[in-house]
Design a protein around this motif. Structure first.
Motif, PDB file in Angstrom:
ATOM      1  N   THR A 115       0.641  -1.563   0.036  1.00 17.22           N
ATOM      2  CA  THR A 115      -0.449  -0.679  -0.063  1.00 17.22           C
ATOM      3  C   THR A 115       1.190   1.173   0.008  1.00 17.22           C
ATOM      4  OG1 THR A 115       0.101   0.787   2.653  1.00 17.22           O
ATOM      5  CG2 THR A 115      -1.532  -1.046   2.089  1.00 17.22           C
ATOM      6  N   GLY A 116       0.461   2.361  -0.347  1.00 15.78           N
ATOM      7  CA  GLY A 116       0.373   3.576  -0.581  1.00 15.78           C
ATOM      8  C   GLY A 116       1.369   4.122   1.252  1.00 15.78           C
ATOM      9  N   TYR A 117       0.051   3.833   2.008  1.00 19.76           N
ATOM     10  CA  TYR A 117       0.257   3.949   3.259  1.00 19.76           C
ATOM     11  C   TYR A 117       1.648   3.642   4.318  1.00 19.76           C
ATOM     12  CZ  TYR A 117      -0.944   5.121   8.735  1.00 19.76           C
ATOM     13  OH  TYR A 117      -1.657   6.266   9.413  1.00 19.76           O
ATOM     14  N   ASN A 120       4.991   5.311   2.121  1.00 25.43           N
ATOM     15  CA  ASN A 120       5.531   6.855   2.719  1.00 25.43           C
ATOM     16  C   ASN A 120       5.782   6.136   4.058  1.00 25.43           C
ATOM     17  OD1 ASN A 120       4.471   8.004   1.123  1.00 25.43           O
ATOM     18  ND2 ASN A 120       2.244   8.543   1.472  1.00 25.43           N
ATOM     19  N   HIS A 145      -0.775  14.368   2.057  1.00 33.81           N
ATOM     20  CA  HIS A 145      -1.477  13.376   3.129  1.00 33.81           C
ATOM     21  C   HIS A 145      -1.570  12.758   4.327  1.00 33.81           C
ATOM     22  CE1 HIS A 145      -3.124   9.741   2.257  1.00 33.81           C
ATOM     23  NE2 HIS A 145      -4.495   9.617   1.577  1.00 33.81           N
ATOM     24  N   SER A 147      -1.075   9.876   5.182  1.00 33.15           N
ATOM     25  CA  SER A 147       0.261   8.859   5.580  1.00 33.15           C
ATOM     26  C   SER A 147       1.400   9.121   5.204  1.00 33.15           C
ATOM     27  CB  SER A 147       0.371   7.622   4.282  1.00 33.15           C
ATOM     28  OG  SER A 147       0.397   8.161   2.660  1.00 33.15           O
ATOM     29  N   ASP A 191       2.853  16.135  -0.974  1.00 34.63           N
ATOM     30  CA  ASP A 191       2.006  15.292  -2.567  1.00 34.63           C
ATOM     31  C   ASP A 191       2.656  16.163  -4.306  1.00 34.63           C
ATOM     32  OD1 ASP A 191       0.050  14.522  -0.544  1.00 34.63           O
ATOM     33  OD2 ASP A 191      -1.517  15.273  -0.808  1.00 34.63           O
ATOM     34  N   SER A 195      -4.518  15.675  -2.293  1.00 34.14           N
ATOM     35  CA  SER A 195      -5.403  14.531  -2.664  1.00 34.14           C
ATOM     36  C   SER A 195      -6.775  15.325  -2.385  1.00 34.14           C
ATOM     37  CB  SER A 195      -5.355  13.848  -1.707  1.00 34.14           C
ATOM     38  OG  SER A 195      -4.671  14.125  -0.236  1.00 34.14           O
ATOM     39  N   ASP A 220       5.072  12.858  -2.793  1.00 29.86           N
ATOM     40  CA  ASP A 220       4.118  11.344  -2.824  1.00 29.86           C
ATOM     41  C   ASP A 220       3.150  11.929  -4.465  1.00 29.86           C
ATOM     42  OD1 ASP A 220       1.762   9.482  -3.207  1.00 29.86           O
ATOM     43  OD2 ASP A 220       1.455  10.351  -0.735  1.00 29.86           O
ATOM     44  N   ALA A 222       0.923   9.760  -5.709  1.00 33.77           N
ATOM     45  CA  ALA A 222      -0.265   8.791  -5.459  1.00 33.77           C
ATOM     46  C   ALA A 222      -1.584   8.969  -7.028  1.00 33.77           C
ATOM     47  CB  ALA A 222      -1.442   9.493  -4.468  1.00 33.77           C
ATOM     48  N   THR A 251       1.090   6.011  -6.250  1.00 32.86           N
ATOM     49  CA  THR A 251       0.322   3.867  -6.051  1.00 32.86           C
ATOM     50  C   THR A 251      -0.437   3.483  -7.457  1.00 32.86           C
ATOM     51  OG1 THR A 251      -1.692   5.525  -5.379  1.00 32.86           O
ATOM     52  CG2 THR A 251       0.066   5.411  -3.521  1.00 32.86           C
ATOM     53  N   LYS A 254      -5.015   3.180  -7.470  1.00 34.67           N
ATOM     54  CA  LYS A 254      -5.532   4.762  -7.743  1.00 34.67           C
ATOM     55  C   LYS A 254      -5.555   4.654  -9.877  1.00 34.67           C
ATOM     56  CE  LYS A 254      -5.202   7.164  -3.727  1.00 34.67           C
ATOM     57  NZ  LYS A 254      -4.620   7.852  -2.995  1.00 34.67           N
ATOM     58  N   GLY A 260      -1.437  -1.475  -4.516  1.00 34.80           N
ATOM     59  CA  GLY A 260      -0.034  -1.263  -4.149  1.00 34.80           C
ATOM     60  C   GLY A 260       0.285  -0.017  -4.463  1.00 34.80           C
TER      61      GLY A 260
HETATM   62  C1  LIG Z   1      -3.970   7.332  -1.300  1.00 34.78           C
HETATM   63  C2  LIG Z   1      -3.179   8.064  -0.906  1.00 34.78           C
HETATM   64  C3  LIG Z   1      -2.071   7.029   0.074  1.00 34.78           C
HETATM   65  C4  LIG Z   1      -2.313   5.539   0.351  1.00 34.78           C
HETATM   66  O1  LIG Z   1      -2.160   4.631  -0.924  1.00 34.78           O
HETATM   67  P1  LIG Z   1      -2.616   3.988  -0.829  1.00 34.78           P
HETATM   68  O2  LIG Z   1      -2.344   2.700  -1.516  1.00 34.78           O
HETATM   69  O3  LIG Z   1      -4.306   3.988  -0.637  1.00 34.78           O
HETATM   70  O4  LIG Z   1      -2.091   3.310   1.031  1.00 34.78           O
HETATM   71  C5  LIG Z   1      -1.069   7.994   0.071  1.00 34.78           C
HETATM   72  N1  LIG Z   1      -0.199   9.383  -0.230  1.00 34.78           N
HETATM   73  C6  LIG Z   1      -1.489  10.322  -0.956  1.00 34.78           C
HETATM   74  C7  LIG Z   1      -1.591  11.556  -1.419  1.00 34.78           C
HETATM   75  C8  LIG Z   1      -3.191   9.358  -1.452  1.00 34.78           C
HETATM   76  O5  LIG Z   1      -3.694   9.607  -1.869  1.00 34.78           O
END
Ligand SMILES: *Cc1c(COP(=O)(O)O)cnc(C)c1O
Length: 411
Positions: A115-117, A120, A145, A147, A191, A195, A220, A222, A251, A254, A260
């Motif tokens: 995951t992106g969380y 990060n 974000h 995370s 970011d 977001s 980031d 995402a 990420t 999305k 992932g």
């Molecule tokens: C959605 C998001 C994340 C988290 O990514 P996941 O794969 O959903 O855990 C991280 N950073 C930003 C800016 C996001 O929008």
């Protein structure tokens, strides 16, 4: 239970408080695949709220890729990457992801996360561990974000990193605070696309500041990966920047439509994260079938179909910019498929979301702490699967609903 502490009672009180403040959140169960419509409790709703910007979440070729991957590699990876979970599908995916950023990061290497969380957390805490305790300084954009915020907090607790918040619309303010910082490791965290506002970070200026102050720049992306740049490679491609100081995070749940994330940076940084990124080391590898499916998604993103899908997305954004106007609500200026409408109070945002639901639209009210207090909003997002007529219909509905909310508020 004994004593004066009663956890269950506290939970009840706190939840009641959230309800009173109109901050209680509600889970909704969908019974259909992610698409421009969703089946929710026997009702078909038009969705303008997913992050499936290219409409790939339900794409037949990627579904086939997932099934093919499962037949080849099974469903589970069985272990973390450093034990025995690192599969050839992960390896291929990482090489392909690195190739996307190769013109922007010298000697780019990518590391896949579930995951992106997690990506990060691993990137921020791992990089900060390059410095001795107290030797790192993190500059983090205020509207980052959650995370990223949590990664920064963890780094600050684990490694005693100093933290300074900055306004990404005022990069000069960042320069004035970072240039006198004598800590050996400085990390700017932003970011790529914010977001909840949809605007871009001024990455060119931030890179200049990073160069002037000998800092690393973590972006980031995402919401930019798959969407920005001629080939969908993301914000670095669109802004045409290149540096070995960039730590890029993308990420894959999305625009890429699956699940992932990845960190991409100069190879030595990635080697360090493999050694020291605890969220990487201590978590089971994502099923290889997911990585295999993602390879199909990347093919689409880079190919003609991806270009067509991005073109459709940008047609929709143009229509929204030209045709959508409000009397009282504020349209946030954004060049991405994230097009927020700020209503201010939680009550108005909830009322608008409810009226939208009655009109068969699904656009939830976004409230604090996801956005700053007093800026509750409808976060409208587009997908390349939306047709122009879908958007014209939404614009008409939103104008009616603004009037209804205004009427109710003044009555
Ligand atoms: C959605 C998001 C994340 C988290 O990514 P996941 O794969 O959903 O855990 C991280 N950073 C930003 C800016 C996001 O929008």
């Amino acid at each position: 239970m004994t004593g004066s502490f009663n956890a269950l009672k506290l939970v009840e009180d706190q939840i009641t408080d959230l309800e009173l403040q109109l901050l209680k959140r509600q889970l909704r169960v969908t019974e259909s695949a992610c698409d421009t419509t969703a089946l929710v409790g026997n009702r078909l709703l038009n969705t303008f709220c997913s992050n499936d910007y290219l409409g790939l979440a339900n794409h037949p070729k990627i579904i086939d890729g997932l099934m093919e991957g499962a037949k080849k590699y099974g469903v589970g990876s069985g272990a973390s990457h450093l034990i025995s979970g690192h599969n050839v599908a992960h390896d291929h995916l990482e090489k392909k992801l690195a190739s996307f950023q190769a013109s922007h990061i010298p000697k780019a290497r990518a590391l896949f996360f579930s995951t992106g969380y997690l990506a990060n957390l691993a990137a921020i805490t791992g990089l900060v561990r390059l410095a001795p305790s107290g030797g790192a300084s993190i500059y983090s954009a205020k509207l980052n974000h959650a995370s990223l915020i949590d990664g920064v907090r963890l780094a600050s607790v684990q490694n005693n990193a100093a933290v300074t918040l900055f306004d990404h619309t005022q990069p000069a303010s960042l320069l004035s605070s970072i240039k006198n910082d004598v800590r050996p490791l400085k990390l700017i965290v932003v970011d790529g696309v914010f977001s909840m506002d949809g605007d871009l970070a001024p990455v060119k200026e931030l890179l200049r500041i990073a160069e002037q102050s000998d800092a690393l720049l973590l972006i980031d992306d995402a919401h930019g990966f798959g969407v920005l740049g001629k080939n969908g490679h993301g914000i670095l491609e669109q802004e045409n920047i290149s540096s070995d100081r960039i730590i890029y995070i993308g990420t894959l749940g999305k625009a890429a439509g699956v699940s992932g994330a990845f960190v991409c940076a100069k190879d030595q940084f990635i080697e360090w994260l493999i050694q020291k990124g605890r969220p990487y080391i201590y978590s089971t590898a994502t099923p290889p079938a997911i990585a295999h499916a993602l390879l199909k998604s990347l093919e689409i993103i880079e190919g003609d179909e991806g270009k067509e899908r991005r073109a459709q997305l940008y047609r929709l954004i143009q229509i929204w910019q030209d045709e959508m106007s409000f009397t009282q609500w504020t349209k946030v200026s954004s060049c991405t498929p994230i097009q927020p409408v700020v209503l201010g109070s939680n009550a108005n945002a909830l009322m608008a979301a409810k009226l939208l639901d009655e009109a068969s639209y699904w656009i939830p009210a976004i409230r604090p702490p996801t956005v700053p207090p007093g800026s509750a909003r409808l976060r409208v997002t587009f997908s390349a699967s939306h047709r122009e007529e879908d958007l014209y219909q939404l614009i008409k509905t939103l104008k009616t609903i603004e009037q209804q909310v205004m009427d109710k508020a003044s009555s």
